[in-house]
Design an enzyme around this catalytic site. Structure first.
Site, PDB file in Angstrom:
ATOM      1  N   GLY A 136     -24.808   2.965   1.365  1.00  0.00           N
ATOM      2  CA  GLY A 136     -23.887   3.673   0.464  1.00  0.00           C
ATOM      3  C   GLY A 136     -24.235   3.362  -0.983  1.00  0.00           C
ATOM      4  O   GLY A 136     -24.344   2.196  -1.367  1.00  0.00           O
TER       5      GLY A 136
ATOM      6  N   LYS B 116       0.861  -1.180   0.000  1.00  0.00           N
ATOM      7  CA  LYS B 116       0.000   0.000   0.000  1.00  0.00           C
ATOM      8  C   LYS B 116       0.896   1.228   0.000  1.00  0.00           C
ATOM      9  O   LYS B 116       2.005   1.194   0.532  1.00  0.00           O
ATOM     10  CB  LYS B 116      -0.879   0.024   1.264  1.00  0.00           C
ATOM     11  CG  LYS B 116      -2.146   0.832   1.111  1.00  0.00           C
ATOM     12  CD  LYS B 116      -3.245   0.044   0.422  1.00  0.00           C
ATOM     13  CE  LYS B 116      -4.454   0.895   0.155  1.00  0.00           C
ATOM     14  NZ  LYS B 116      -5.557   0.110  -0.422  1.00  0.00           N
TER      15      LYS B 116
ATOM     16  N   GLY C 211     -22.489   4.675  -3.703  1.00  0.00           N
ATOM     17  CA  GLY C 211     -21.379   5.221  -4.502  1.00  0.00           C
ATOM     18  C   GLY C 211     -21.097   4.288  -5.662  1.00  0.00           C
ATOM     19  O   GLY C 211     -21.989   3.626  -6.183  1.00  0.00           O
TER      20      GLY C 211
HETATM   21  P1  NAI Z   1     -17.579   5.797  -3.076  1.00  0.00           P
HETATM   22  O1  NAI Z   1     -16.837   6.886  -2.408  1.00  0.00           O
HETATM   23  O2  NAI Z   1     -17.831   5.873  -4.550  1.00  0.00           O
HETATM   24  O3  NAI Z   1     -19.002   5.561  -2.380  1.00  0.00           O
HETATM   25  C1  NAI Z   1     -19.226   5.605  -1.007  1.00  0.00           C
HETATM   26  C2  NAI Z   1     -20.639   6.128  -0.812  1.00  0.00           C
HETATM   27  O4  NAI Z   1     -21.002   6.003   0.557  1.00  0.00           O
HETATM   28  C3  NAI Z   1     -20.782   7.605  -1.180  1.00  0.00           C
HETATM   29  O5  NAI Z   1     -21.881   7.771  -2.070  1.00  0.00           O
HETATM   30  C4  NAI Z   1     -21.045   8.290   0.161  1.00  0.00           C
HETATM   31  O6  NAI Z   1     -21.871   9.425   0.067  1.00  0.00           O
HETATM   32  C5  NAI Z   1     -21.708   7.173   0.936  1.00  0.00           C
HETATM   33  N1  NAI Z   1     -21.671   7.309   2.387  1.00  0.00           N
HETATM   34  C6  NAI Z   1     -20.676   7.828   3.164  1.00  0.00           C
HETATM   35  N2  NAI Z   1     -21.031   7.767   4.456  1.00  0.00           N
HETATM   36  C7  NAI Z   1     -22.233   7.165   4.496  1.00  0.00           C
HETATM   37  C8  NAI Z   1     -23.113   6.805   5.571  1.00  0.00           C
HETATM   38  N3  NAI Z   1     -22.812   7.058   6.834  1.00  0.00           N
HETATM   39  N4  NAI Z   1     -24.283   6.213   5.254  1.00  0.00           N
HETATM   40  C9  NAI Z   1     -24.606   5.971   3.972  1.00  0.00           C
HETATM   41  N5  NAI Z   1     -23.826   6.296   2.926  1.00  0.00           N
HETATM   42  C10 NAI Z   1     -22.654   6.878   3.198  1.00  0.00           C
HETATM   43  O7  NAI Z   1     -16.765   4.465  -2.726  1.00  0.00           O
HETATM   44  P2  NAI Z   1     -16.860   3.054  -3.442  1.00  0.00           P
HETATM   45  O8  NAI Z   1     -15.790   2.921  -4.440  1.00  0.00           O
HETATM   46  O9  NAI Z   1     -18.275   2.786  -3.820  1.00  0.00           O
HETATM   47  O10 NAI Z   1     -16.448   2.080  -2.237  1.00  0.00           O
HETATM   48  C11 NAI Z   1     -17.355   1.788  -1.190  1.00  0.00           C
HETATM   49  C12 NAI Z   1     -16.616   1.017  -0.113  1.00  0.00           C
HETATM   50  O11 NAI Z   1     -16.086  -0.183  -0.660  1.00  0.00           O
HETATM   51  C13 NAI Z   1     -15.430   1.782   0.492  1.00  0.00           C
HETATM   52  O12 NAI Z   1     -15.348   1.445   1.859  1.00  0.00           O
HETATM   53  C14 NAI Z   1     -14.233   1.224  -0.253  1.00  0.00           C
HETATM   54  O13 NAI Z   1     -13.056   1.303   0.513  1.00  0.00           O
HETATM   55  C15 NAI Z   1     -14.666  -0.213  -0.455  1.00  0.00           C
HETATM   56  N6  NAI Z   1     -14.032  -0.853  -1.600  1.00  0.00           N
HETATM   57  C16 NAI Z   1     -14.162  -0.324  -2.843  1.00  0.00           C
HETATM   58  C17 NAI Z   1     -13.559  -0.933  -3.936  1.00  0.00           C
HETATM   59  C18 NAI Z   1     -13.699  -0.392  -5.320  1.00  0.00           C
HETATM   60  O14 NAI Z   1     -13.302  -1.086  -6.262  1.00  0.00           O
HETATM   61  N7  NAI Z   1     -14.264   0.788  -5.521  1.00  0.00           N
HETATM   62  C19 NAI Z   1     -12.764  -2.180  -3.777  1.00  0.00           C
HETATM   63  C20 NAI Z   1     -12.744  -2.692  -2.434  1.00  0.00           C
HETATM   64  C21 NAI Z   1     -13.337  -2.030  -1.388  1.00  0.00           C
END
Ligand code: NAI
Length: 349
Positions: free
Chosen positions: A175, A80, A177
């Site tokens: 979430g 990392k 995202g």
């Molecule tokens: P992202 O940043 O695109 O989406 C996260 C979403 O969660 C955002 O829309 C945000 O507004 C929302 N959010 C934040 N706090 C919240 C809460 N308290 N309640 C409800 N929603 C909330 O991130 P992404 O890429 O979708 O990743 C999501 C999770 O999965 C993260 O923890 C990331 O570390 C993990 N992850 C992502 C990978 C990837 O390929 N993108 C791979 C492995 C793990």
């Protein structure tokens, strides 16, 4: 400071501190295990409280990458990079160019890509200096992650309820995202009844409109009457406050470090809630990155994604046989795989 005495030190093989005064870059790269193939892990940037916090982050995350890799059947040691401090816009390009040059110092032994705090544009800037940065490849990491979580939910339901079908099942997605939104789409297509939440009201509203799913307030999502709770936002969501309110029988999502502490894994098991260890459920992102690094085609990704379900089932069975929480059973299994992989794989470099 004696690094070897750091509470998060797990015999990490190499920890490198970078400073580039011209651009203001301060970064740490940890390679937890160095095997014949490159060590792999994303690059994260944050306003850390200090170097100690950044060091703890990089040690924990690089170790987690080794676990994720071996459980997904990949042979990368975990690594990392963390960048300390978000620069002002006018310094951003110079900083990521310097980070690209830092990555070159490993001569291909460390491969990295986008993580929290970086944009795809930052990665493009790094690519002007180094070829050891993975991009989108044949499948975006978030897409592969969502597919892997879908697979994990099915395997968990099959183990806990005797059938992995999703039709009519209620799934609470926390979430919306990159991963959560795509997962919600996949679940709806499978006939699941999805209830979701996002602190970003626009993301929530868009998903309600586009997918016809139910939206609830963010503070209520973990407590929904649903078969599955899928954390796809933040870590540490299984904690003393949330634990007693979870009604689901399966917890399976993409967020890293979902258990606030190891004891919360035991508490879930005591309540009859099956926890799919996060680093198996969310391994799709690493699989997509690996495909890019190795020039693999999409069918290779699918084959690896389909392996996540059986990998989880193995962990669930092991947990039951040994009377362990699933997270601990996964750690033990990963530990065994790392011990097996290590000596035969060690690089002469
Ligand atoms: P992202 O940043 O695109 O989406 C996260 C979403 O969660 C955002 O829309 C945000 O507004 C929302 N959010 C934040 N706090 C919240 C809460 N308290 N309640 C409800 N929603 C909330 O991130 P992404 O890429 O979708 O990743 C999501 C999770 O999965 C993260 O923890 C990331 O570390 C993990 N992850 C992502 C990978 C990837 O390929 N993108 C791979 C492995 C793990």
């Amino acid at each position: 400071m004696n690094l070897r005495k750091h509470p998060d030190f797990d015999k990490h093989e190499e920890i490198t501190f970078f400073a580039d005064p011209a651009s203001g870059l301060k970064a740490i790269v940890a390679r937890h295990r160095i095997w014949n193939s490159p060590s792999v892990g994303g690059c994260r940037m944050r306003d850390y409280a200090g170097e100690d916090e950044a060091l703890a982050d990089v040690l924990r995350l690089s170790r987690g990458m080794t676990y994720k890799s071996v459980m997904a059947g990949l042979d990368y040691g975990g690594a990392k990079a963390v960048i300390l401090g978000v620069p002002p816009a006018e310094r951003r390009e110079a900083l990521f160019r310097a980070m690209g040059r830092a990555v070159n110092r490993f001569r291909g032994g460390f491969r990295t890509g986008v993580d929290v705090g970086l944009t795809p544009e930052d990665v493009e800037v790094m690519k002007t200096e180094t070829r050891f940065v993975a991009g989108i490849g044949v499948m975006a990491p978030a897409e592969a992650t969502a597919l892997g979580v879908q697979e994990s939910i099915k395997a968990s339901l099959a183990h806990r309820l005797g059938s992995g079908h999703l039709r009519g099942r209620r799934v609470a997605v926390q979430g919306l995202g990159k991963v959560g939104r795509r997962l919600a789409e996949l679940l709806v297509a499978d006939g699941a009844r999805v209830v979701a939440a996002d602190v970003d009201t626009k993301s929530a509203e868009d998903a309600r409109r586009d997918l016809g799913i139910e939206i609830v307030a963010p503070e209520l999502i973990h407590a929904q009457a649903a078969e599955v709770y899928s954390p796809c936002a933040l870590g540490a969501v299984i904690n003393d406050a949330s634990l007693g309110e979870i009604q689901a029988v399966v917890v399976a999502g993409s967020a890293n470090n979902q258990l606030a502490e190891a004891r919360h894994g035991a508490a879930l098991a005591e309540r009859g809630i099956l926890y799919a260890p996060d680093y198996i459920a969310n391994a799709g992102g690493l699989i997509a990155v690996a495909a890019d690094l190795e020039d693999k085609r999409e069918d290779w990704i699918w084959q690896k994604l389909r392996g996540l379900g059986p990998s989880l089932t193995r962990v669930f069975e092991r947990a039951e046989a040994l009377g362990l929480p699933t997270a601990e059973a996964a750690d033990r299994l990963a530990g065994e795989l790392i011990a097996e992989a290590g000596p035969g794989q060690r690089s002469a470099a």
